[in-house]
Scaffold this active site. Structure first.
Site, PDB file in Angstrom:
ATOM      1  N   GLY A   9       0.848  -1.201   0.000  1.00  0.00           N
ATOM      2  CA  GLY A   9       0.000   0.000   0.000  1.00  0.00           C
ATOM      3  C   GLY A   9       0.878   1.244   0.000  1.00  0.00           C
ATOM      4  N   TYR A 141     -14.343   1.532  10.243  1.00  0.00           N
ATOM      5  CA  TYR A 141     -12.904   1.793  10.263  1.00  0.00           C
ATOM      6  C   TYR A 141     -12.370   1.636  11.691  1.00  0.00           C
ATOM      7  CZ  TYR A 141      -8.544   4.480   9.755  1.00  0.00           C
ATOM      8  OH  TYR A 141      -7.241   4.894   9.736  1.00  0.00           O
ATOM      9  N   LYS A 145      -9.866  -1.317  13.098  1.00  0.00           N
ATOM     10  CA  LYS A 145      -8.554  -1.027  13.690  1.00  0.00           C
ATOM     11  C   LYS A 145      -8.446  -1.624  15.090  1.00  0.00           C
ATOM     12  CE  LYS A 145      -6.490   1.397  10.460  1.00  0.00           C
ATOM     13  NZ  LYS A 145      -5.337   0.820   9.756  1.00  0.00           N
TER      14      LYS A 145
END
Ligand code: NAD
Length: 313
Positions: A9, A141, A145
């Site tokens: 990424g 999100y 996480k």
């Protein structure tokens, strides 16, 4: 021992700058960058197209380069995650598990995976949010996480994998566009201030959020990765911060450079609801104690750097 480093990424906001820093430190050929898409500017070293969800392809990368360090940056960010919740969960979870599994199999010495202040939620203390407290993230999100942090600690405890992690706050940078997070306003504002002299903020004037200038973030990341393993008391993810400010305060700092700059505020942006559940400041005493973390940029120096650098491009 010679390092072989893979960044997954690498074309995004953090990867672009992390790759440069790691190549400076370890040499261009020692750092393999990889992403699901081609980079906008030619890579300074080896680059591979990889989808982190394609475990076979990922394994071929581990087989080819026998990495000693892996940095996993591929993820769906907070605002985009709310638009595509299942996609965010899949990428953020399966991508991480693929990397953790292969890192165990290939005996990778150190793995870096970033978490976020999004792991906190509406019932977490808002001010000086401590490392350990109630965490009830209400975005995909955020809880991807949070689960990721648990997996990192689990792989450390169960398989001895040396995973290191930072809960980044909003990262401010000028080299690469932000990837669809809730703190993106604090980057857009500089571009618009220079281009149009005005900015419509999607967060309200008084929304205070923790932030960090990218140069500090990269320095902190390398510092954590260099720290002796025995000094690290946290294997989930370290709280980390640089400073906290509101859109109004940032606008005032910009006005010192561009006196005609004006800011307006839009209402009902979905990112406001995300920001409302996040801390306004972070206590990062563990990072300071365990690996000597200390940020260098404040609101005034960050603003000056952003404006001066953006003026040049
Ligand atoms: P970004 O969106 O700018 O970059 C992510 C990169 O991952 C992109 O280049 C994208 O093409 C790539 N990617 C997407 N799907 C992929 C896949 N399936 N396989 C391989 N690559 C893929 O994100 P960023 O801002 O650089 O963030 C990197 C990490 O840091 C993420 O885990 C993010 O959650 C975390 N983080 C970022 C911030 C911030 O302010 N930028 C704050 C907290 C945490």
């Amino acid at each position: 021992m010679e390092e072989s480093i893979i960044i997954i990424g690498s074309n995004g906001q953090i990867g672009t700058e992390l790759a440069t820093a790691l190549r400076l430190k370890y040499g261009e050929k020692s750092v393999v960058t990889s992403d699901i898409r081609q980079p906008n500017v030619p890579s300074q070293g080896p680059f591979e197209i990889v989808n982190v969800l394609d475990k076979e392809r990922l394994q071929s990368l581990f087989e080819k380069y026998k990495p000693t360090q892996v940095y996993l940056l591929a993820a769906v960010l907070s605002a985009v995650g709310e638009q595509h919740p299942k996609m965010a969960w899949d990428l953020n979870m399966i991508g991480l598990l693929n990397v953790l599994d292969l890192s165990v199999s290939y005996k990778v010495s150190k793995v870096f995976w970033p978490s976020s202040i999004a792991v906190f939620g509406p019932h977490s203390p808002k001010e000086e949010t401590p490392q350990y407290c109630i965490m009830d993230p209400n975005t995909v999100y955020g809880f991807s996480k949070q689960a990721g942090e648990r997996w990192c600690e689990y792989y450390f405890n169960k398989y001895g994998l040396d995973v290191r992690s930072i809960r980044y706050p909003g990262l401010i940078s000028w080299k690469t566009a932000p990837g669809g997070g809730t703190t993106d306003y604090a980057i857009h504002i500089f571009h618009e201030a220079l281009r149009n002299g005005t900015y419509a903020s999607f967060l309200s004037a008084e929304t205070r959020l923790p932030m960090l200038y990218m140069e500090d973030a990269i320095r902190g990341t390398l510092q954590l990765m260099d720290a002796p393993a025995e000094k690290l008391t946290i294997r989930s993810s370290y709280n980390l911060t640089g400073l906290s400010f509101t859109p109004e305060e940032l606008a005032e700092a910009i006005k010192l450079h561009i006196p005609t700059f004006s800011i307006t505020y839009t209402k009902n942006d979905p990112r406001q609801a995300i920001a409302n559940g996040w801390p306004s400041s972070i206590n990062d005493e563990y990072a300071r104690k365990d690996w000597n973390w200390k940020p260098q940029f404040n609101l005034s120096t960050l603003t000056e750097e952003m404006i001066n650098n953006l003026k040049k491009i």
